[in-house]
Design a protein around this motif. Structure first.
Motif, PDB file in Angstrom:
ATOM      1  N   LYS A 360      -5.085  25.857  39.769  1.00  0.00           N
ATOM      2  CA  LYS A 360      -5.698  27.093  39.998  1.00  0.00           C
ATOM      3  C   LYS A 360      -4.599  28.279  40.679  1.00  0.00           C
ATOM      4  O   LYS A 360      -3.678  27.753  41.180  1.00  0.00           O
ATOM      5  N   ILE A 361      -4.478  29.512  40.197  1.00  0.00           N
ATOM      6  CA  ILE A 361      -3.417  30.310  40.636  1.00  0.00           C
ATOM      7  C   ILE A 361      -3.856  31.368  41.818  1.00  0.00           C
ATOM      8  O   ILE A 361      -5.435  31.660  41.869  1.00  0.00           O
ATOM      9  N   TYR A 362      -3.387  31.439  42.663  1.00  0.00           N
ATOM     10  CA  TYR A 362      -3.620  32.152  43.861  1.00  0.00           C
ATOM     11  C   TYR A 362      -2.616  33.260  44.321  1.00  0.00           C
ATOM     12  O   TYR A 362      -1.465  33.226  44.247  1.00  0.00           O
ATOM     13  N   GLN A 363      -3.175  34.225  45.017  1.00  0.00           N
ATOM     14  CA  GLN A 363      -2.310  35.392  45.354  1.00  0.00           C
ATOM     15  C   GLN A 363      -2.050  34.779  46.927  1.00  0.00           C
ATOM     16  O   GLN A 363      -2.613  34.206  47.487  1.00  0.00           O
ATOM     17  N   MET A 364      -0.975  35.516  47.345  1.00  0.00           N
ATOM     18  CA  MET A 364      -0.515  35.164  48.677  1.00  0.00           C
ATOM     19  C   MET A 364      -1.054  36.356  49.916  1.00  0.00           C
ATOM     20  O   MET A 364      -1.171  37.285  49.485  1.00  0.00           O
ATOM     21  N   GLN A 365      -0.887  35.798  51.061  1.00  0.00           N
ATOM     22  CA  GLN A 365      -1.112  36.513  52.253  1.00  0.00           C
ATOM     23  C   GLN A 365       0.079  37.111  52.600  1.00  0.00           C
ATOM     24  O   GLN A 365       1.050  36.412  52.977  1.00  0.00           O
ATOM     25  N   TYR A 366       0.147  38.527  52.703  1.00  0.00           N
ATOM     26  CA  TYR A 366       1.357  39.043  52.891  1.00  0.00           C
ATOM     27  C   TYR A 366       1.511  39.645  54.231  1.00  0.00           C
ATOM     28  O   TYR A 366       2.721  40.116  54.853  1.00  0.00           O
ATOM     29  N   HIS A 367       0.734  39.702  55.158  1.00  0.00           N
ATOM     30  CA  HIS A 367       0.621  40.432  56.431  1.00  0.00           C
ATOM     31  C   HIS A 367       1.213  39.394  57.530  1.00  0.00           C
ATOM     32  O   HIS A 367       1.595  39.883  58.483  1.00  0.00           O
ATOM     33  N   PHE A 403       5.248  40.315  47.881  1.00  0.00           N
ATOM     34  CA  PHE A 403       5.214  39.472  46.684  1.00  0.00           C
ATOM     35  C   PHE A 403       5.406  40.386  45.058  1.00  0.00           C
ATOM     36  O   PHE A 403       4.619  39.526  44.394  1.00  0.00           O
ATOM     37  N   GLN A 404       6.012  41.524  45.253  1.00  0.00           N
ATOM     38  CA  GLN A 404       6.254  41.719  43.838  1.00  0.00           C
ATOM     39  C   GLN A 404       7.386  42.548  43.893  1.00  0.00           C
ATOM     40  O   GLN A 404       8.041  42.990  45.036  1.00  0.00           O
ATOM     41  N   LEU A 405       8.254  42.609  42.835  1.00  0.00           N
ATOM     42  CA  LEU A 405       9.517  43.250  42.550  1.00  0.00           C
ATOM     43  C   LEU A 405       9.169  44.146  41.325  1.00  0.00           C
ATOM     44  O   LEU A 405       8.864  43.593  40.358  1.00  0.00           O
ATOM     45  N   LEU A 406       9.742  45.228  41.586  1.00  0.00           N
ATOM     46  CA  LEU A 406       9.733  46.406  40.249  1.00  0.00           C
ATOM     47  C   LEU A 406      11.200  46.826  40.046  1.00  0.00           C
ATOM     48  O   LEU A 406      12.004  46.874  41.008  1.00  0.00           O
ATOM     49  N   VAL A 407      11.417  47.000  38.961  1.00  0.00           N
ATOM     50  CA  VAL A 407      12.738  47.495  38.576  1.00  0.00           C
ATOM     51  C   VAL A 407      12.691  48.555  37.137  1.00  0.00           C
ATOM     52  O   VAL A 407      11.734  48.298  36.206  1.00  0.00           O
ATOM     53  N   LEU A 408      13.244  49.441  37.481  1.00  0.00           N
ATOM     54  CA  LEU A 408      13.351  50.634  36.483  1.00  0.00           C
ATOM     55  C   LEU A 408      14.412  49.828  35.274  1.00  0.00           C
ATOM     56  O   LEU A 408      14.974  49.168  35.438  1.00  0.00           O
ATOM     57  N   LYS A 409      13.569  50.248  34.076  1.00  0.00           N
ATOM     58  CA  LYS A 409      14.467  49.487  32.935  1.00  0.00           C
ATOM     59  C   LYS A 409      15.613  49.787  32.702  1.00  0.00           C
ATOM     60  O   LYS A 409      16.551  49.210  32.513  1.00  0.00           O
TER      61      LYS A 409
END
Length: 432
Positions: A360-367, A403-409
């Protein structure tokens, strides 16, 4: 005070360049003084007042008043390795005006350096409007606060240090049976185990997460710990009850953990070699602690009396545990697997970290974040021991940006692409 509209364009030859500390956007007072002979008068009162007026098209505009002079504007642009600064008076590529110098000196008023990271947003602005759909720019009386909007948290900026990923995948930890602990019929005295946690960057007696035994007394129904008696730091403090072989082994592991859990902090007079030695020893201890957690897990998972405590430093792990700080928790015997979700969002890519446990896929607790462990969003007090040191370091890195990284193309090729390629060699990428 009159409002002065900043110039929309400034010729590049009008910018004076000052180098940052390598791999940062930090300008030091020492660097500033190396590039200018201007200094604040040693005698007499020389008032300096600055205000941050605007931030548009990567250009920070600062108003500066020196003594009784009228306000002048200083323009600052932050690049990967240099600070570009200009002024409507005197400043050009070979000379730094006193307005430019004192505006920077005033930013360093409370310290000997200033971090311009908050104003480093290359290519994040619409060149026609001067605005950015990605950023929040909040203005107070004399200050500006710049940050990414919540939905855009975690944007990669060129020059940002990314984790180094090992080329060799670590085999998944094998599943083992967990302890099936039952309440004692003869006594209300129990031996429990506490995950002692602390932020290893804040306090003088910082420590990495380790396991410490404690003794306590159950309530009449034996359903929960009524009171906590003492942290068990040596064998003489063990309760006068018969311990199982598994309990004895776990206690010994706890004692070994405590010996190496303390983080060696830098001292004021440490030179570069001494600092490097301390970092190396901390790294060795960190790795050894993780190995001890691996040994402890089969002896810990399934126990009835396990708690979590944020200690605020090793100096507090002694005597009687504070009941208010002892939070019931549990330890999962299952091994979490890191996986990634990759999304094309038009003008940028989005990389999200997820965990897969038992399919199963779970999201993380980031606080909250505890080294070595994953904390699921759906059950934040059930700790899942990660599979490897690499997993732990990667989780710590991603936790800072939810728990995410964004990058301009336009920033994707190069370091970020290499990072993603390394991840693809080790971890699974999923579609949803």
């Amino acid at each position: 005070m009159r409002w002065i509209m900043p110039d929309k364009t400034i010729p590049s030859m009008n910018f004076f360049r000052l180098p940052f500390t390598p791999n940062t956007r930090i300008l030091t007072e020492n660097t500033l003084n190396q590039y200018s002979e201007i200094r604040k008068p040693k005698r007499g009162y020389f008032p300096i007042k600055i205000r941050k007026i605007s931030f548009s098209n990567e250009l920070l505009v600062i108003g500066v008043i020196l003594d009784k002079d009228p306000e002048e504007l200083v323009y600052i642009k932050v690049t990967t390795s240099e600070l570009l600064i200009s002024c409507r008076v005197d400043t050009h590529e070979n000379y730094l005006s006193r307005y430019a110098y004192f505006s920077l000196a005033q930013l360093m008023y409370y310290d000997t350096e200033y971090d311009f990271e908050d104003y480093y947003w290359p290519d994040f602005f619409d060149q026609k409007t001067g605005e950015s759909k990605y950023l929040m720019i909040n203005k107070s009386k004399d200050n500006l606060h710049v940050s990414s909007k919540v939905r855009y948290k975690g944007f990669y900026k060129p020059g940002k240090q990314l984790p180094v990923i090992s080329q060799n995948p670590v085999p998944l930890r094998k599943a083992v049976p967990c302890i099936q602990e039952q309440p004692s019929k003869e006594t209300h005295v129990i031996l429990g185990f506490c995950l002692a946690d602390s932020n290893n960057e804040w306090y003088r007696t910082n420590h990495y997460p380790f396991l410490v035994p404690y003794t306590g007394i159950l309530n009449k129904a034996k359903t929960e710990v009524r009171s906590f008696t003492i942290y068990v730091l040596n064998e003489t403090q063990l309760p006068e009850i018969d311990l199982t072989d598994e309990q004895q082994k776990l206690v010994e592991i706890c004692f070994d953990m405590r010996k190496i859990a303390l983080v060696t902090s830098p001292a004021y007079k440490d030179d570069a070699n001494r600092l490097a030695e301390k970092r190396q020893q901390n790294k060795i201890n960190y790795n050894q602690l993780f190995e001890l957690w691996q040994k402890a897990l089969p002896l810990l998972s399934g126990r009835l009396y396990t708690h979590y405590s944020y200690t605020y430093g090793m100096r507090n792990v002694k005597g009687k545990p504070r009941r208010s700080s002892m939070i019931p928790c549990s330890f999962s015997i299952e091994t979490p697997e890191i996986c990634f979700l990759w999304k094309d969002k038009g003008d940028y890519y989005k990389l999200e970290l997820r965990l897969r446990i038992a399919g199963k896929i779970y999201q993380m607790q980031y606080h909250y974040s505890t080294a070595f462990f994953a904390m699921l969003f759906c059950n934040p007090r059930r700790y899942a021991l990660l599979n490897s040191i690499i997993d732990s370091e990667l989780l710590s890195f991603f936790q800072k940006s939810h728990f995410q990284l964004l990058v301009l193309k336009k920033h994707y090729d190069g370091d970020f692409k290499n990072f993603v390629d390394q991840l693809r060699m080790i971890y699974v990428f999923i579609s949803q």
